[in-house]
Write a protein that holds these residues in place. Structure first.
Motif, PDB file in Angstrom:
ATOM      1  N   THR A  94      42.529  38.685  36.031  1.00 24.59           N
ATOM      2  CA  THR A  94      42.050  39.834  36.813  1.00 24.59           C
ATOM      3  C   THR A  94      41.702  40.967  35.847  1.00 24.59           C
ATOM      4  O   THR A  94      40.672  41.625  35.972  1.00 24.59           O
ATOM      5  CB  THR A  94      43.135  40.303  37.806  1.00 24.59           C
ATOM      6  OG1 THR A  94      43.542  39.171  38.561  1.00 24.59           O
ATOM      7  CG2 THR A  94      42.613  41.371  38.750  1.00 24.59           C
ATOM      8  N   ALA A  95      42.576  41.156  34.839  1.00 24.43           N
ATOM      9  CA  ALA A  95      42.299  42.219  33.856  1.00 24.43           C
ATOM     10  C   ALA A  95      41.005  41.930  33.096  1.00 24.43           C
ATOM     11  O   ALA A  95      40.329  42.839  32.630  1.00 24.43           O
ATOM     12  CB  ALA A  95      43.468  42.337  32.887  1.00 24.43           C
ATOM     13  N   LEU A  96      40.658  40.675  32.987  1.00 23.98           N
ATOM     14  CA  LEU A  96      39.412  40.325  32.279  1.00 23.98           C
ATOM     15  C   LEU A  96      38.182  40.482  33.179  1.00 23.98           C
ATOM     16  O   LEU A  96      37.066  40.226  32.754  1.00 23.98           O
ATOM     17  CB  LEU A  96      39.475  38.886  31.754  1.00 23.98           C
ATOM     18  CG  LEU A  96      40.456  38.627  30.608  1.00 23.98           C
ATOM     19  CD1 LEU A  96      40.470  37.158  30.227  1.00 23.98           C
ATOM     20  CD2 LEU A  96      40.131  39.478  29.405  1.00 23.98           C
ATOM     21  N   GLY A  97      38.406  40.862  34.438  1.00 20.42           N
ATOM     22  CA  GLY A  97      37.260  41.197  35.285  1.00 20.42           C
ATOM     23  C   GLY A  97      36.896  40.129  36.309  1.00 20.42           C
ATOM     24  O   GLY A  97      35.911  40.279  37.013  1.00 20.42           O
ATOM     25  N   PHE A  98      37.679  39.061  36.421  1.00 18.33           N
ATOM     26  CA  PHE A  98      37.324  38.016  37.381  1.00 18.33           C
ATOM     27  C   PHE A  98      38.051  38.250  38.702  1.00 18.33           C
ATOM     28  O   PHE A  98      39.192  38.708  38.715  1.00 18.33           O
ATOM     29  CB  PHE A  98      37.703  36.637  36.831  1.00 18.33           C
ATOM     30  CG  PHE A  98      36.907  36.257  35.621  1.00 18.33           C
ATOM     31  CD1 PHE A  98      35.645  35.701  35.758  1.00 18.33           C
ATOM     32  CD2 PHE A  98      37.396  36.485  34.343  1.00 18.33           C
ATOM     33  CE1 PHE A  98      34.892  35.369  34.643  1.00 18.33           C
ATOM     34  CE2 PHE A  98      36.644  36.162  33.224  1.00 18.33           C
ATOM     35  CZ  PHE A  98      35.395  35.592  33.375  1.00 18.33           C
ATOM     36  N   GLN A  99      37.390  37.943  39.780  1.00 20.95           N
ATOM     37  CA  GLN A  99      38.041  38.067  41.092  1.00 20.95           C
ATOM     38  C   GLN A  99      38.040  36.683  41.722  1.00 20.95           C
ATOM     39  O   GLN A  99      37.015  36.222  42.215  1.00 20.95           O
ATOM     40  CB  GLN A  99      37.278  39.066  41.950  1.00 20.95           C
ATOM     41  CG  GLN A  99      37.275  40.435  41.278  1.00 20.95           C
ATOM     42  CD  GLN A  99      36.738  41.525  42.177  1.00 20.95           C
ATOM     43  OE1 GLN A  99      36.777  41.434  43.386  1.00 20.95           O
ATOM     44  NE2 GLN A  99      36.221  42.574  41.567  1.00 20.95           N
ATOM     45  N   LEU A 100      39.188  36.041  41.649  1.00 23.63           N
ATOM     46  CA  LEU A 100      39.245  34.633  42.060  1.00 23.63           C
ATOM     47  C   LEU A 100      40.073  34.455  43.320  1.00 23.63           C
ATOM     48  O   LEU A 100      41.013  35.205  43.571  1.00 23.63           O
ATOM     49  CB  LEU A 100      39.887  33.788  40.952  1.00 23.63           C
ATOM     50  CG  LEU A 100      39.309  33.892  39.542  1.00 23.63           C
ATOM     51  CD1 LEU A 100      39.936  32.820  38.663  1.00 23.63           C
ATOM     52  CD2 LEU A 100      37.821  33.727  39.554  1.00 23.63           C
TER      53      LEU A 100
END
Ligand code: KIV
Ligand code: ZN
Length: 516
Positions: free
Chosen positions: A343-349
């Motif tokens: 999430t911190a890396l920008g992905f919304q899974l």
């Protein structure tokens, strides 16, 4: 809006996708759109709705997902294009239609075969029709960089009266010099006054896209169209990160102008776009290149250690480049820590995607000593952006002996069936791809093959990107594969291209009603 803000109109998903080999599937586009929203771009040009059913659906899905940025679709000055654009963006919270027609003598005469008066009429009709879908309508004079000033003023005046709220002045073929571009924008800004926002859209054919965009800003443009990493047709578009950081770093020079961009999201955005498009910035690329903050010479290293600003005009952390980037989740890390990190890396899974990516991470952690952020980005991108898999690689054995015949034996799952076959080729890779063709009975022609090491070290993950034309049907589709073993990564990339090809065919079939 403060008059000190220059709007960032990002066209990575439209003009950027027009880069040879950069085509993206739906999931990939959605992830990029969400990252662009996090980055703080004002307007996302999500695609060209009339171009294909895939483009249309991607814009619809992005419109349903993104809430902060305005979602825009491109449309030629044609009723059917504008209708498709209007329908594609209709569920977006903030909507825009961007319609265009060429205004240069060369384009009007040879491409459009229309007189200047006919072009003005089409432009006015297009804007008038677009206004029936949304109040926010942008009009572009394609090839404005080679258009005549009196004609530009005439057409802009007409579209303002028809309701255009943003007027875009593209240097479509990257022809202008910064001084000329600045002078053109000055004259047009003075002509338009506050009747509409002046925007620019600069291509990089002479390496001047960013310089031309900045000269335009200095002379009155309050929107710039750009792409992450400068992706785009031919030599690309103006690079978003360079424009944004030039304004931020030289606020003194640009009279306090700024953007709404959260600059700490620049590196995550750059990496996501590179991973997904398979087009990586050159190492010496400004701001986001691998070497942009590397100091090789002893004198420079010494200077930076004594005082960072001796040789660095930008703080790496301001663009989201942290030492902690090298930081590592270990073999024993749990799902929770993993989920937080991605999430911190920008992905919304969604949960299922986290599970799949976590499994991949655990398998990688067994093989690779240290796992870096870039490894995680690569795994997650590879896992979540998969289209529905018609074919899944189960097993690969190769024989690449020096003096024998290169061969491969492959098992692939297709629906509920497991198909195994073997083949030979001119090299191991050729044998693998031919065997996959035999299994799928779909013939592919490999037109591009690239391999990148995701991080450094002998145990680095190999990221393979292929472009393949299947069944002789153009355009080529792109596939990505990731593994510590390059041959396995290659087989996965080829199968991922095959799955993309079949998914696109499926959308086309449904659209034409056959499959419904
Ligand atoms: O380069 C160009 O002129 C364009 C327009 C469609 C804005 O991309
Ligand atoms: Zn363009």
């Amino acid at each position: 809006m403060s008059d000190k803000i220059v709007k960032i109109f990002d066209t990575t998903l439209r003009d950027g996708e027009q880069s040879p080999g950069a085509s993206m599937n739906m999931e990939e586009k959605i992830q990029i759109a969400l990252q662009l929203e996090k980055l703080g771009v004002d307007i996302i040009e999500a695609g060209f709705a009339a171009a294909s059913p895939g483009d249309f659906e991607a814009i619809v899905n992005i419109s349903n997902t993104v809430t902060n940025s305005t979602i825009c679709s491109l449309a030629r000055a044609l009723e059917r294009d504008i209708k498709a654009a209007g329908e594609a963006i209709k569920s977006a919270k903030h909507q825009r239609i961007h319609t265009f027609i060429a205004t240069s003598p060369i384009h009007m005469q040879y491409k459009l075969k229309l007189t200047p008066d006919e072009v003005i009429k089409k432009a006015v009709d297009a804007v008038t029709y677009a206004k029936t879908f949304t109040p926010d309508v942008e009009f572009s004079c394609e090839d404005a960089g080679r258009s005549e000033m009196p004609f530009l003023k005439e057409i802009l005046d007409a579209v303002i009266q028809a309701g255009a709220t943003t007027l875009n002045i593209p240097d479509t073929v990257g022809y202008r010099m910064p001084e000329e571009m600045g002078a053109m924008i000055r004259e047009l800004s003075e002509f338009v006054q506050d009747r509409a926002i002046i925007s620019v859209h600069c291509h990089n054919d002479l390496g001047l896209a960013v310089a031309n965009s900045l000269a335009s800003i200095q002379n009155g443009a309050r929107q710039v169209e750009c792409t992450v990493n400068g992706l785009g047709e031919r030599a690309g578009n103006a690079a978003m990160e360079e424009i944004v950081m030039a304004l931020k770093t030289r606020k003194d020079f640009f009279d306090g102008l700024d953007t709404n961009i959260n600059t700490q999201e620049i590196i995550p955005s750059s990496k996501m776009v590179a991973n997904i498009s398979g087009i990586y910035p050159q190492p010496n690329k400004a701001i986001v290149g691998k070497n942009a903050f590397a100091h090789e010479s002893g004198i420079h290293q010494d200077g930076v250690l004594k005082h960072q600003e001796t040789y660095e005009i930008i703080k790496p952390e301001d663009i989201g480049l942290h030492d902690a980037d090298t930081i590592i989740l270990g073999k024993l890390s749990g799902r929770h820590a993993f989920a937080q990190k991605i999430t911190a890396l920008g992905f919304q899974l969604i949960d299922e995607e986290i599970d799949k990516s976590f499994e991949r991470f655990k398998r990688l952690a067994d093989k690779k000593k240290e796992i870096f952020d870039d490894d995680l980005r690569a795994i997650v991108t590879d896992e979540i952006v998969k289209v529905k898999e018609a074919y899944t690689l189960l097993n690969l054995q190769i024989n690449d002996c020096m003096n024998g015949i290169p061969s491969s034996a492959i098992s692939i799952q297709h629906n509920d069936e497991i198909i195994t076959d073997a083949g030979i080729g001119n090299g191991t890779m050729d044998a693998i791809f031919k065997t996959i063709d035999r299994i799928s009975t779909i013939e592919g022609e490999l037109v591009d093959y690239r391999v990148n090491a995701v991080t450094e070290g002998k145990d680095a993950l190999a990221k393979v990107t292929v472009k393949v034309i299947f069944d002789n049907s153009k355009p080529a589709v792109t596939g990505h594969g990731l593994h510590v073993d390059t041959m396995l990564a290659s087989a996965r990339a080829y199968i991922s291209a095959l799955n993309s090809y079949l998914a696109t065919k499926d959308i086309l079939r449904k659209k034409s009603g056959e499959g419904v």
